[in-house]
Design an enzyme around this catalytic site. Structure first.
Site, PDB file in Angstrom:
ATOM      1  N   ASP A  76       0.820  -1.206   0.000  1.00 39.51           N
ATOM      2  CA  ASP A  76       0.000   0.000   0.000  1.00 39.51           C
ATOM      3  C   ASP A  76       0.854   1.256   0.000  1.00 39.51           C
ATOM      4  O   ASP A  76       1.468   1.607   1.006  1.00 39.51           O
ATOM      5  CB  ASP A  76      -0.909  -0.017   1.231  1.00 39.51           C
ATOM      6  CG  ASP A  76      -1.890   1.138   1.260  1.00 39.51           C
ATOM      7  OD1 ASP A  76      -2.099   1.759   0.194  1.00 39.51           O
ATOM      8  OD2 ASP A  76      -2.439   1.427   2.329  1.00 39.51           O
ATOM      9  N   ASP A 275      -2.278   5.358  -5.462  1.00 33.41           N
ATOM     10  CA  ASP A 275      -2.451   4.489  -4.301  1.00 33.41           C
ATOM     11  C   ASP A 275      -2.611   3.025  -4.696  1.00 33.41           C
ATOM     12  O   ASP A 275      -3.691   2.594  -5.098  1.00 33.41           O
ATOM     13  CB  ASP A 275      -3.660   4.973  -3.505  1.00 33.41           C
ATOM     14  CG  ASP A 275      -3.875   4.226  -2.212  1.00 33.41           C
ATOM     15  OD1 ASP A 275      -3.091   3.311  -1.911  1.00 33.41           O
ATOM     16  OD2 ASP A 275      -4.834   4.564  -1.501  1.00 33.41           O
TER      17      ASP A 275
END
Length: 479
Positions: A76, A275
């Site tokens: 992430d 992201d």
């Protein structure tokens, strides 16, 4: 990820983000300082239908051996903490055993485990999250040991998989929530220990159907992209802080292979987080509405999802995302996502009986816009946290060519990369909300409620696990 702490750190600072431009130096050495991992896809076995479309039901993950226990955690770029589930959490120990596929961590088996604090607490917009302890232990990364490495364990959790956050240290939960001092997360710790030269890494997700991708800490693989890398600045807050990997999206358009011309949707530049922890992409509501109308997507406000016929996967239209100069071109085969059947065997269908698929772009509402996997798979990205910039090139899907270069230090550009002159350096975080302009599509084409109405805000994904480059993995060793 679309986490509360992540959004808080942006929205409380200012309504605009600003940027400065620097660069990184990449050199090829006989013994490069690079730590790399292949990304392998996995599928969670027999998931509940709502978990298929939940944020963290499955995803791009690294496999970690914690005292001979295999644990998966999402990769992430939108968060900064590594946290893993514990075997004693109420969620993981429930009868359904939701953490079985991802694995859990038992701290009692480690002689080098040390408690740091009880302050770990992170939550995400979809309602999932974790809380517990910050701890230290020995982590082995591709055969490299990091002693007294700090991470978090979730005694309380609502997510079946943990998270490997590799964003800015300023984005760590204890910093954004409590204002405490940061600690070296994985990429920073690799730099501190001398295993990589710069806090920078490259990400190649590969296409939706591919079994493998790649992440390189401290390195770039020029065999995995087309043309030249172009470098744009990461945007910072009005106070000059860098907290998230956000750049300026300057335009979005649609192109057909037959016509070749690009039809651009009128819009102002907007700040978007690049992201990898978000499976879907989220754009300002007005821009999402224009895209939906152009492809006759059917928006379902009860789920904040747009649906399209699954046959659109063969459509020759492509969305083009521009960042001052570099572009990411995304085909419909990366944006049309088949949910598959739910736990009862029902599939999403329109009322005319045709199969319905989720479209990989959702409205952002009042949250920051995000380009997640549905867009990032079509790009090769170099995240340079030391110099606060991101380099972008078109991906080379399913490439077997490898030419790995080391990321050094300093302000020189990457191989085959140039800084974008006059790049946009400020953009609003959010736009006005409301999707009243969205067409409902052809008559009778709205999805049926049976098997087609997800119960959570989605991030549709297929699981991905990362094994180490040349067979090495991320290994937690406890002694």
């Amino acid at each position: 990820m679309r986490g509360d702490s992540f959004i808080w750190s942006l929205t409380t600072a200012a309504s605009l983000l600003y940027a400065t431009v620097e660069s990184l130096q990449v050199v090829k050495r006989d013994n490069p300082s690079i730590v790399g991992f292949d990304i392998e896809r996995f599928q969670v076995a027999k998931p509940v239908h709502r978990d298929i479309i939940a944020k963290r039901a499955s995803g791009k993950t690294v496999s970690q051996d914690l005292d001979n226990q295999t644990i998966r955690a999402h990769i992430d770029t939108g968060s900064s903490d590594l946290w893993v589930n514990t075997d004693d959490s109420q969620f993981c120990s429930s009868r359904r055993s939701p953490c079985r596929e991802g694995g859990t961590f038992d701290s009692s088996s480690s002689s080098t485990y040390q408690l740091v604090s009880n302050d770990f607490n992170i939550s995400y917009v979809d309602g999932s999250g974790a809380s517990g302890d910050y701890v230290t232990d020995v982590i082995e990364v591709g055969g490299i040991q990091l002693k007294e490495f700090q991470f978090a364990i979730g005694h309380t959790s609502s997510s079946p998989l943990g998270v490997l956050g590799i964003g800015y240290e300023a984005g760590e939960a204890l910093v954004s929530r409590f204002g405490d001092e940061s600690y070296p997360n994985l990429p920073a710790a690799l730099v501190k220990a001398g295993h990589i030269r710069s806090n920078a890494y490259s990400l190649w997700l590969n296409d939706l159907s591919a079994s493998r991708g790649q992440i390189l800490f401290g390195g770039v693989d020029t065999g995995k992209f087309e043309g030249k890398l172009q470098t744009v600045p990461v945007l910072h807050t009005s106070g000059g802080d860098y907290t998230s990997l956000v750049i300026a999206l300057t335009s979005v358009g649609i192109r057909t292979a037959s016509e070749g011309s690009l039809d651009t949707f009128p819009a102002q530049p907007v700040a978007v987080a690049m992201d990898s922890g978000s499976s879907l992409s989220y754009l300002p509501d007005a821009l999402a509405a224009k895209i939906y109308n152009s492809i006759d997507a059917v928006f379902d406000p009860s789920n904040n999802l747009a649906f399209v016929p699954c046959s659109m996967v063969n459509d020759d239209r492509k969305l083009v995302f521009t960042f001052s100069s570099p572009q990411i071109t995304v085909g419909m085969d990366e944006l049309v996502i088949d949910l598959g059947p739910d736990a009862n065997g029902n599939e999403a269908t329109f009322r005319d009986g045709s199969k319905a698929c989720v479209f990989g772009i959702a409205p952002a509402g009042r949250s920051i816009s995000i380009l997640g996997d549905t867009v990032l798979r079509s790009a090769y990205l170099v995240y340079d946290l030391d110099n606060n910039e991101i380099s972008i090139a078109p991906t080379r899907f399913n490439s077997t060519v490898t030419n790995i270069m080391e990321i050094g230090t300093g302000k020189n550009s990457v191989p085959d990369a140039t800084g974008v002159p006059n790049a946009v350096t400020s953009a609003p975080i959010t736009q006005a909300t409301g999707l009243s302009g969205i067409e409902t599509g052809v008559p009778g084409a709205r999805p049926t409620s049976r098997g087609a109405a997800p119960t959570m805000r989605p991030d549709v994904t297929f699981g991905v696990a990362a094994a180490g480059l040349a067979g090495a993995g991320i290994l937690f060793a406890f002694m």
